[in-house]
Design an enzyme around this catalytic site. Structure first.
Site: not given
Length: 310
Positions: A22, A25, A77, A182
């Site tokens: 992720s 992102k 997420s 993140k």
């Protein structure tokens, strides 16, 4: 990576291609913020509600602001939020992947290839820790992105799901000065993390990939950030529009020369550093308007160039 300059102060296998999960992102958010407005209403298509993995349970035809989708994607997420953003700006997941690869290349992240906006496992979806640091550095220069990734909790009032989104980056609670970025996890990528922190006006970015446990990813990221803060400091050599020299061209005429941009270098903590600036002028003939580039200031220390500013 020191965030102001982009200088990497410690690395291990920085160019090894790996799955980011992720962390992908961050790039999705950067593209969306550059192309859209936080108040843009995005209509959810049929695909996001069917996406696998973590979701915020979007419903087909639901209309959600880009701002809310970014919070859903970066805090919770949400893979469905990432796909809704991608389809809105790219027309399809494939169309958005083209935008991702173009943006990554423009940032200098040339050991990467992206096929999805959310980082679900795919052998053709890979990047490196160096590339992710470059992407994160660019994203953190956007004030809206900085605000979102530093947010710990936010209410979510979706059509089918009402809850409080909780940022999965636990360093926001654990590490003094933490302000992003993140977390990620897939079976293939294992635990991944981009962490950023700011102390006394100085920022560092740490990227860790392929960690066996999330707690180890946090420990390694904190160790990297500690190393940056304890061993390096920034030295500002020039500030944008700062007067650096005055040329007397005639008895009653002078030209003021200013720095075109900020110039900062990274030096080891505790070192005596005093770079000297030398003006290098082009052959120019006036009159010329304000903003004309007339040369550059070159900063040297012990005969070595440490920075230049137009």
């Amino acid at each position: 990576m020191e965030a102001t300059t982009g200088k990497i102060v410690w690395a291990k296998n920085p160019d090894q291609r790996m799955a980011p999960a992720s962390l992908t992102k961050v790039l999705t958010a950067l593209i969306a913020l550059e192309r859209g407005d936080l108040n843009d209403k995005i209509k959810v298509g049929p695909n996001p509600p069917r996406v696998e993995g973590t979701r915020v349970y979007l419903v087909e035809n639901e209309q959600v602001t880009l701002e809310n989708l970014l919070y859903a994607m970066l805090l919770n997420s949400g893979n469905d939020a990432a796909l809704a953003i991608a389809e809105h700006f790219g027309g399809s997941q494939q169309g958005f992947a083209r935008l991702m690869n173009e943006k990554a290349a423009a940032l200098g992240a040339r050991n990467s290839h992206f096929v999805s906006p959310n980082g679900l496992s795919d052998p053709k979806h890979y990047t490196t820790s160096r590339d992710l640091a470059m992407i994160a550095r660019a994203a953190l220069q956007n004030p809206d992105f900085r605000k979102i990734v530093a947010t710990k909790t936010r209410p979510w009032n979706g059509q089918d799901w009402q809850t409080t989104l909780i940022n999965q980056n636990k360093l926001l609670w654990k590490y003094p000065g933490a302000d992003g970025v993140k977390t990620g996890y897939t079976t293939e990528a294992r635990n991944t993390l981009i962490a950023s922190a700011t102390r006394n006006g100085q920022s560092f970015i740490a990227v860790v990939l392929n960690e066996p446990r999330g707690s180890l990813a946090e420990q390694d990221a904190m160790a990297l950030l500690d190393y940056g803060f304890s061993h390096f400091q920034c030295l500002r050599l020039a500030k944008k529009n700062q007067l650096v020299s005055v040329l007397q061209v005639e008895k009653d005429k002078k030209i003021e020369l200013v720095a075109a941009r900020d110039l900062t270098i990274v030096v080891s903590t505790g070192t005596e550093s005093n770079p000297v600036g030398v003006l290098h002028l082009n052959s120019v003939h006036g009159p010329f308007p304000p903003g004309t580039r007339v040369g550059e200031m070159v900063f040297k220390e012990k005969g070595k160039v440490v920075g230049k500013v137009p």
